[in-house]
Scaffold this active site. Structure first.
Site, mmCIF file in Angstrom:
data_model
loop_
_atom_site.group_PDB
_atom_site.id
_atom_site.type_symbol
_atom_site.label_atom_id
_atom_site.label_comp_id
_atom_site.label_asym_id
_atom_site.label_seq_id
_atom_site.Cartn_x
_atom_site.Cartn_y
_atom_site.Cartn_z
ATOM 1 N N GLU A 190 -15.280 -0.546 5.502
ATOM 2 C CA GLU A 190 -16.599 -1.067 5.879
ATOM 3 C C GLU A 190 -17.105 -2.134 4.915
ATOM 4 O OE1 GLU A 190 -19.256 2.244 6.585
ATOM 5 O OE2 GLU A 190 -18.366 2.610 8.537
ATOM 6 N N GLU A 212 -13.387 5.848 12.984
ATOM 7 C CA GLU A 212 -14.201 6.993 12.544
ATOM 8 C C GLU A 212 -15.242 7.294 13.607
ATOM 9 O OE1 GLU A 212 -16.258 6.288 8.878
ATOM 10 O OE2 GLU A 212 -14.470 5.614 7.824
HETATM 11 C C1 GAL Z 1 -18.627 5.731 7.216
HETATM 12 C C2 GAL Z 1 -17.687 5.669 6.032
HETATM 13 C C3 GAL Z 1 -17.085 7.029 5.749
HETATM 14 C C4 GAL Z 1 -18.135 8.095 5.751
HETATM 15 C C5 GAL Z 1 -18.902 8.071 7.053
HETATM 16 C C6 GAL Z 1 -19.987 9.105 7.157
HETATM 17 O O1 GAL Z 1 -19.482 4.651 7.259
HETATM 18 O O2 GAL Z 1 -16.688 4.724 6.288
HETATM 19 O O3 GAL Z 1 -16.413 6.981 4.516
HETATM 20 O O4 GAL Z 1 -18.998 7.883 4.680
HETATM 21 O O5 GAL Z 1 -19.499 6.821 7.197
HETATM 22 O O6 GAL Z 1 -20.759 8.932 8.318
#
Ligand code: GAL
Length: 694
Positions: free
Chosen positions: A177, A326
């Site tokens: 990110e 994710e």
């Molecule tokens: C994302 C990040 C992850 C984790 C996740 C939690 O933005 O890439 O490492 O922190 O959020 O929602």
């Protein structure tokens, strides 16, 4: 919109071809190759090695076939400067292979180790007010630091030399990110050099930035302030472009380490954050193989159109299928109230991703670390290492994907309409909103909500993307319109395309300077009209015309026709005096196509009738007509085999009865029957194919 958190913001490819090379596909006992990847982020470095097999077995039981590992593990991979230790990762990857689980390796550069940042403080990020980031969080590096680049290159190189030909590693995620730029001395110097390179002479910069205004005239590039707000709009836009280019070279530094050492089947990506506009995603994705993003619904209430549009946005970065790298198992920990998704919605979201062109869905995260900033985040296993209630739903998604993978192989989305999204315009409007309520993303979403039920598939693209495949192209708020982009749009229209411009379009040139002619600037003569004046509204104004009667609440432009062939489509009623009875929307034929300009922010009902009218006029009808409200249909098709798969999603909390235009088989069902009606349970999903197509 970028997410805000209480701590630092975190922030197929031809999958069939990829799998053909995939080592797992050659193993005897392995299930049939799947084009759908399903898995989770996993952090073996946080747990004793004796636990790993149990984790991987539980993943396998949930039908998972991919994990992402390593993206924050720098202090475990390189515990001291120049001392590398990959033995633990070797073991974890080998064990994953035993469970038929492939690996995406993250380079750990979003979390540099303490030995690095304390010995070399010049690698730390500096915020706009000059404050240095400290250790203990993440993203504390400067994206422009030459020294940081050396360390980042070295860790990526060591990883690539070690895993570039590991048969179980299928791809690379660089960093995590990308988000915060740095305002350190090196970044400032590089910005000045960037400006010098762009403008050649300071006189040219002074001319294009109109620096006679407020005595801004510069004698040298070094005098130019470095700010991301409150500055000359030309400077602000160039800063964003510099930030974009710096992220490009930041990524390239690691691509250069990985690519020469990586086997051909390994892709390279980074994970991004939907509307986050810290950089131009079209440019940043040029040298990456696929786009990937992180989909979170912090309040636990899925907005299906918003989420659909976000997938379409990301698909547009490279105009091909993407990865959902994710997403949340239930809930997050960084919203104001981290409510959970109701039962069934995690599955609904997984399928919505696939319906919009994802070839992979991975959950963040498998099991939360016992300590660290994210203890409250949703996970699949509890702290005790056993499945949480969401596990069964995750397992069902895995089984769904396994069942439908062969049918979805090689399929993607083909949309009849496109919406143009421009970072330059987004930035330019944000710099000078004129009405606090005017939101660039909302201008896209309001339109998307009206188009989506009719078009069913929509591409969201850069204004410079090829447009020939689309019957209608919408450009809401295309504020910055450089000459080459205008020429590209004119070519599209000349060849038969239909361009629909929204309010605030064509106001600025490439330097964020006002166009020397009225909006839409270089498109005004083809439009056979122009904008007389723009008005920010503090109360709704009435509108009436071809699309019915309604209001504009935020923005109203008074339009004028310059050609007898220009047709007025909508007119303002009595309002601020200036626009009373004046044209609000006009259209004009040009070449084999047409240009329409809508100068008012239409209310939702007017937006719907505008969408219905324009799409019907150009022969665009829903592939699956007559769907109840809240039910979405999306078609993935293969250009080669012409096989089409329709994914039906019930976004409501009640059952829905659907009449299909012909007989289909629901290949998700355990007993597959051919039928022309289907009942979807609350949040239910069906994956339909025509009987002969299997
Ligand atoms: C994302 C990040 C992850 C984790 C996740 C939690 O933005 O890439 O490492 O922190 O959020 O929602």
């Amino acid at each position: 919109m970028p997410r805000h958190r209480s701590f630092l913001p975190h922030a197929v490819v031809a999958i069939a071809a990829l799998l053909a090379l995939h080592p797992l596909a050659t193993e005897a006992q392995k299930p049939a190759p799947t084009p759908l990847f399903f898995g989770t982020s996993w952090y073996p470095e946080q747990w004793p090695a004796s636990r790993w097999d149990t984790d991987l077995q539980l993943m396998q039981d949930a039908h998972m076939n991919v994990i992402r590992v390593g993206e924050f593990a720098w202090s475990t991979m390189e515990p001291a400067e120049g001392r590398f230790d990959f033995t633990w990762l070797d073991r974890a990857i080998a064990l994953a292979a035993k469970h038929h689980i492939a690996v995406v390796l993250g380079t750990p550069t979003a979390a540099p180790p303490a030995w690095l940042t304390s010995k070399y403080p010049d690698t730390l990020r500096v915020d706009e007010d000059g404050r240095y980031a400290e250790h203990g969080n993440r993203q504390h590096f400067s994206f422009a630091s030459p020294r940081y680049r050396i360390f980042a290159h070295r860790i990526a190189l060591r990883m690539a030399q070690h895993y570039g030909h590991n048969p179980n590693v299928i791809g690379w995620q660089i960093d995590n990110e990308l988000a915060a730029p740095s305002f350190d001395a090196s970044a400032k110097q590089q910005f000045h050099a960037w400006l010098h390179h762009k403008y050649g002479t300071i006189a040219e910069l002074n001319r294009r930035w109109a620096t006679a205004y407020w005595s801004q005239t510069y004698d040298t590039f070094a005098e130019i302030p470095v700010h991301a707000k409150g500055e000359n709009p030309a400077l602000l836009l160039d800063w964003k472009r510099f930030v974009t280019d710096t992220w490009v070279s930041y990524l390239q530094n690691q691509i250069d380490a990985i690519r020469p050492n990586a086997a051909a089947h390994q892709f390279i990506t980074t994970n991004s954050m939907h509307w986050f506009n810290g950089y131009d995603h079209y440019i940043v994705h040029k040298n990456l193989d696929i786009a990937a993003w992180d989909d979170y619904v912090p309040d636990g209430h899925l907005d299906p159109d918003l989420n659909a549009a976000q997938h379409d946005l990301v698909r547009g970065y490279k105009q091909k299928n993407f990865w959902l790298m994710e997403t949340q198992p239930g809930f997050v920990n960084w919203g104001p109230i981290n409510a959970t998704l109701p039962p069934g919605v995690t599955r609904e979201m997984a399928w919505q991703a696939i319906a919009h062109g994802a070839d992979a869905v991975l959950y963040w995260q498998w099991r939360s670390s016992l300590n660290g900033q994210e203890q409250y985040h949703g996970s699949i296993l509890g702290a005790d290492g056993t499945p949480l209630p969401i596990y069964a739903e995750i397992q069902q998604i895995g089984a769904d994907f396994e069942r439908t993978a062969a049918a979805l192989a090689g399929t993607t989305i083909k949309a009849p309409v496109a919406i143009l999204q421009s970072y330059d315009s987004h930035w330019a409007i944000d710099f000078q909103k004129h009405s606090q309520k005017f939101d660039y993303v909302a201008s896209i979403l309001d339109l998307y909500r009206a188009l989506h039920p009719i078009a069913q598939s929509i591409d969201i693209l850069s204004p410079d993307a090829p447009l020939d495949p689309y019957k209608v192209v919408f450009a809401p708020a295309l504020n910055v319109l450089p000459r080459p982009t205008a020429d590209h749009l004119l070519d599209y229209v000349r060849n038969g395309g239909n361009l629909v411009l929204g309010p605030r379009s064509g106001m600025k040139d490439a330097d964020n300077a006002l166009q020397p002619n009225r909006q839409p600037g270089p498109l005004a003569s083809a439009l056979g009209g122009y904008v007389e004046q723009f008005y920010a509204l503090d109360k709704p104004v009435p509108l009436t015309g071809n699309w019915g009667t309604g209001t504009a609440a935020l923005w109203a432009e008074q339009l004028a026709a310059t050609s007898p062939q220009t047709k007025v489509l909508m007119t303002y009623g009595k309002s601020n005096g200036w626009i009373d009875n004046q044209p609000a929307a006009i259209t004009h034929a040009y070449g084999k196509g047409s240009i329409t300009y809508i100068g008012a922010t239409l209310d939702p009902k007017l937006m719907q009738s505008m969408a219905a009218s324009l799409l019907a006029e150009h022969g665009i009808a829903p592939a699956i007509p007559g769907l109840p409200e809240g039910v979405e249909a999306s078609t993935r098709a293969s250009a080669e085999t012409h096989r089409a798969v329709v994914i039906l999603l019930n976004h409501t909390a009640s059952s829905q009865h659907i009449e299909l235009p012909r007989s289909f088989e629901n290949i998700l069902a355990t007993h597959i029957l051919s039928a022309s009606t289907i009942d979807l349970p609350p949040h239910g999903v069906a994956v339909l194919m025509e009987p002969h197509a299997q």
